[in-house]
Design a protein around this motif. Structure first.
Motif, PDB file in Angstrom:
ATOM      1  N   ASP A 322     -35.743  81.026 -25.946  1.00  0.00           N
ATOM      2  CA  ASP A 322     -35.962  81.930 -27.078  1.00  0.00           C
ATOM      3  C   ASP A 322     -37.433  82.239 -27.316  1.00  0.00           C
ATOM      4  O   ASP A 322     -37.774  82.994 -28.216  1.00  0.00           O
ATOM      5  CB  ASP A 322     -35.343  81.343 -28.351  1.00  0.00           C
ATOM      6  CG  ASP A 322     -35.950  79.985 -28.742  1.00  0.00           C
ATOM      7  OD1 ASP A 322     -36.924  79.562 -28.092  1.00  0.00           O
ATOM      8  OD2 ASP A 322     -35.440  79.364 -29.688  1.00  0.00           O
ATOM      9  N   TYR A 325     -38.925  86.003 -27.728  1.00  0.00           N
ATOM     10  CA  TYR A 325     -37.901  87.037 -27.777  1.00  0.00           C
ATOM     11  C   TYR A 325     -37.957  87.701 -29.156  1.00  0.00           C
ATOM     12  O   TYR A 325     -38.093  86.992 -30.166  1.00  0.00           O
ATOM     13  CB  TYR A 325     -36.525  86.389 -27.562  1.00  0.00           C
ATOM     14  CG  TYR A 325     -35.363  87.348 -27.711  1.00  0.00           C
ATOM     15  CD1 TYR A 325     -34.873  88.034 -26.621  1.00  0.00           C
ATOM     16  CD2 TYR A 325     -34.776  87.576 -28.964  1.00  0.00           C
ATOM     17  CE1 TYR A 325     -33.809  88.924 -26.764  1.00  0.00           C
ATOM     18  CE2 TYR A 325     -33.724  88.464 -29.116  1.00  0.00           C
ATOM     19  CZ  TYR A 325     -33.247  89.140 -28.011  1.00  0.00           C
ATOM     20  OH  TYR A 325     -32.201  90.009 -28.147  1.00  0.00           O
ATOM     21  N   TYR A 340     -30.084  83.349 -20.479  1.00  0.00           N
ATOM     22  CA  TYR A 340     -30.421  82.615 -21.693  1.00  0.00           C
ATOM     23  C   TYR A 340     -29.414  81.486 -21.906  1.00  0.00           C
ATOM     24  O   TYR A 340     -28.253  81.590 -21.464  1.00  0.00           O
ATOM     25  CB  TYR A 340     -30.385  83.538 -22.916  1.00  0.00           C
ATOM     26  CG  TYR A 340     -31.365  84.686 -22.882  1.00  0.00           C
ATOM     27  CD1 TYR A 340     -32.709  84.481 -23.163  1.00  0.00           C
ATOM     28  CD2 TYR A 340     -30.943  85.974 -22.595  1.00  0.00           C
ATOM     29  CE1 TYR A 340     -33.611  85.535 -23.156  1.00  0.00           C
ATOM     30  CE2 TYR A 340     -31.834  87.039 -22.581  1.00  0.00           C
ATOM     31  CZ  TYR A 340     -33.171  86.816 -22.856  1.00  0.00           C
ATOM     32  OH  TYR A 340     -34.068  87.861 -22.849  1.00  0.00           O
ATOM     33  N   PHE A 344     -28.586  80.168 -27.461  1.00  0.00           N
ATOM     34  CA  PHE A 344     -29.459  81.253 -27.902  1.00  0.00           C
ATOM     35  C   PHE A 344     -28.697  82.571 -27.980  1.00  0.00           C
ATOM     36  O   PHE A 344     -28.894  83.370 -28.893  1.00  0.00           O
ATOM     37  CB  PHE A 344     -30.659  81.384 -26.972  1.00  0.00           C
ATOM     38  CG  PHE A 344     -31.613  82.477 -27.352  1.00  0.00           C
ATOM     39  CD1 PHE A 344     -32.186  82.500 -28.612  1.00  0.00           C
ATOM     40  CD2 PHE A 344     -31.918  83.500 -26.470  1.00  0.00           C
ATOM     41  CE1 PHE A 344     -33.066  83.512 -28.981  1.00  0.00           C
ATOM     42  CE2 PHE A 344     -32.794  84.507 -26.831  1.00  0.00           C
ATOM     43  CZ  PHE A 344     -33.367  84.512 -28.092  1.00  0.00           C
ATOM     44  N   MET A 348     -28.662  85.258 -31.072  1.00  0.00           N
ATOM     45  CA  MET A 348     -29.552  86.378 -30.792  1.00  0.00           C
ATOM     46  C   MET A 348     -29.539  87.440 -31.880  1.00  0.00           C
ATOM     47  O   MET A 348     -30.582  87.912 -32.335  1.00  0.00           O
ATOM     48  CB  MET A 348     -29.148  87.031 -29.467  1.00  0.00           C
ATOM     49  CG  MET A 348     -30.131  86.830 -28.343  1.00  0.00           C
ATOM     50  SD  MET A 348     -29.545  87.691 -26.885  1.00  0.00           S
ATOM     51  CE  MET A 348     -30.326  86.709 -25.629  1.00  0.00           C
ATOM     52  N   LEU A 351     -31.107  86.463 -35.584  1.00  0.00           N
ATOM     53  CA  LEU A 351     -32.466  85.940 -35.754  1.00  0.00           C
ATOM     54  C   LEU A 351     -33.045  86.461 -37.066  1.00  0.00           C
ATOM     55  O   LEU A 351     -32.829  87.625 -37.420  1.00  0.00           O
ATOM     56  CB  LEU A 351     -33.369  86.375 -34.599  1.00  0.00           C
ATOM     57  CG  LEU A 351     -33.179  85.643 -33.274  1.00  0.00           C
ATOM     58  CD1 LEU A 351     -34.051  86.306 -32.209  1.00  0.00           C
ATOM     59  CD2 LEU A 351     -33.541  84.183 -33.391  1.00  0.00           C
TER      60      LEU A 351
END
Length: 397
Positions: A322, A325, A340, A344, A348, A351
């Motif tokens: 991560d 990103y 990934y 994660f 995603m 976040l």
């Protein structure tokens, strides 16, 4: 107006001031505990090719095996020397020929640097010539004249009756025949310098890469530790590739010189290390794009080589966590495929906005090592099939 040049000794370093405002701090390195051999390198790369086969005998000779060996040469071909012959020298000092011929201070900085090592033996590879006042290369003669060494060795081609300056600078002069082929002449010159018999040699140059082999580029290094894949994961991956491809497929590890130990820790556990090349520090950065363009594909942690590979269209599998990103990854095309960790992928889309909006990296909690080994192997296997190098007879997936 102040002095044009002012030199002050301040403790362990020297301060050089130009035109009252340009300041250069010069710190000489400590004297080596070992005796020092200084080699003033040949004029051009063509000359160097005749000398390079004999450098390996320096450390083999009883006379110089314990010496600290310093090579002084032109920066225009120093990369060649470091890549092919750097192991024969303890230190390499470079100079720009055109700059030094015009700049008095630059020459003296090099001379002071070398004199701080207190060299015992100076060997000037550029010979003296009969009928000329000095060496054909005035700069190397200048170095030899002002560098303080107990022994100064050089060859002359023909007699020195008209060369009084050479006789004043050097206290060991070997006279060479003026009709000898250069390789034979240099061999005798080294035998005299090293006090040893040198066997017949060839001038073969072992290149890093072979034109008929196929290459997969691998980048294991990154500037932050949480982007590094553990060694045992790399070993499993590389062994799988080598087990499932023919012998003409080679793994080339890319990296800087200080990445060599990291790569060696992986290569030490590879079943067929002869099919792996540790190119760290041996491939100049400007050559990397050309090399990647010719590779079958590349495998890398999230690092600068991924972005170079993308720029030249090299199919790449990037093992990422991560970290940073979505600022630096992923690209919006299919040149680079990012793997990934499942943990994660699940978060995603959730976040915190503050990380995405500010382009700051999210907390590095989920790193690359959480990617499952089977997932990595499956994606590499797909690339082997895509590149048409998968050997299905040995498949162990």
């Amino acid at each position: 107006m102040g002095k044009i040049v002012e030199i002050k000794k301040l403790g362990k370093h020297t301060l050089i001031t130009l035109f009252s405002f340009i300041k250069i701090k010069y710190i000489p390195k400590k004297k080596q505990n070992r005796p020092v051999l200084l080699i003033i390198g040949p004029v051009g790369i063509g000359d160097y090719m005749f000398f390079r086969p004999f450098f390996k005998y320096i450390k083999q000779s009883l006379k110089f095996k314990d010496y600290y060996t310093v090579y002084l040469g032109r920066e225009t071909y120093i990369d060649f020397i470091q890549n092919f012959d750097g192991q024969y020298f303890d230190e390499i000092i470079t100079f720009n020929q055109k700059t030094l011929l015009k700049t008095f201070i630059s020459k003296w900085l090099i001379i002071n640097r070398i004199n701080s090592l207190k060299p015992d033996v100076l060997y000037n590879t550029t010979p003296l010539y009969y009928g000329r006042p000095s060496s054909v290369d005035a700069l190397r003669t200048f170095f030899a004249k002002h560098i303080k060494a107990k022994t100064k060795f050089i060859s002359s081609i023909g007699k020195l009756s008209n060369n009084t300056e050479g006789s004043k600078i050097y206290n060991r002069i070997r006279v060479s025949e003026n009709k000898e082929f250069e390789m034979d002449r240099v061999k005798k010159e080294f035998e005299t310098l090293l006090d040893m018999k040198i066997p017949d040699i060839d001038n073969e140059l072992n290149t890093l890469l072979e034109i008929n082999d196929k290459y997969i580029a691998v980048s294991v290094a990154a500037t932050s530790s949480n982007r590094l894949l553990k060694n045992h994961k790399w070993v499993k991956l590389i062994n799988y590739i080598l087990d499932n491809t023919n012998s003409d497929v080679k793994i080339v590890f890319l990296g800087a010189k200080n990445d060599m130990p990291l790569i060696k820790n992986v290569m030490d556990y590879i079943k067929t290390p002869e099919r792996c090349i540790n190119a760290a520090g041996k491939m100049i950065i400007s050559f990397v794009p050309m090399f990647l363009k010719k590779c079958l594909f590349s495998i890398s942690v999230e690092s600068g080589n991924v972005h170079i590979a993308h720029a030249v269209g090299c199919k790449t599998l990037c093992l990422a966590g991560d970290f940073f990103y979505p600022r630096f990854h992923p690209y919006k095309d299919d040149i680079v495929k990012y793997l990934y960790p499942d943990e994660f992928i699940e978060k995603m889309d959730t976040l915190p906005n503050k990380y995405i909006q500010s382009q700051l990296p999210p907390p590095p909690e989920i790193n690359v090592n959480l990617i499952k080994d089977d997932t990595i192997i499956k994606n590499v296997d797909d690339l082997l099939v895509w590149a048409k190098v998968k050997n299905t007879n040995n498949s162990v997936l």
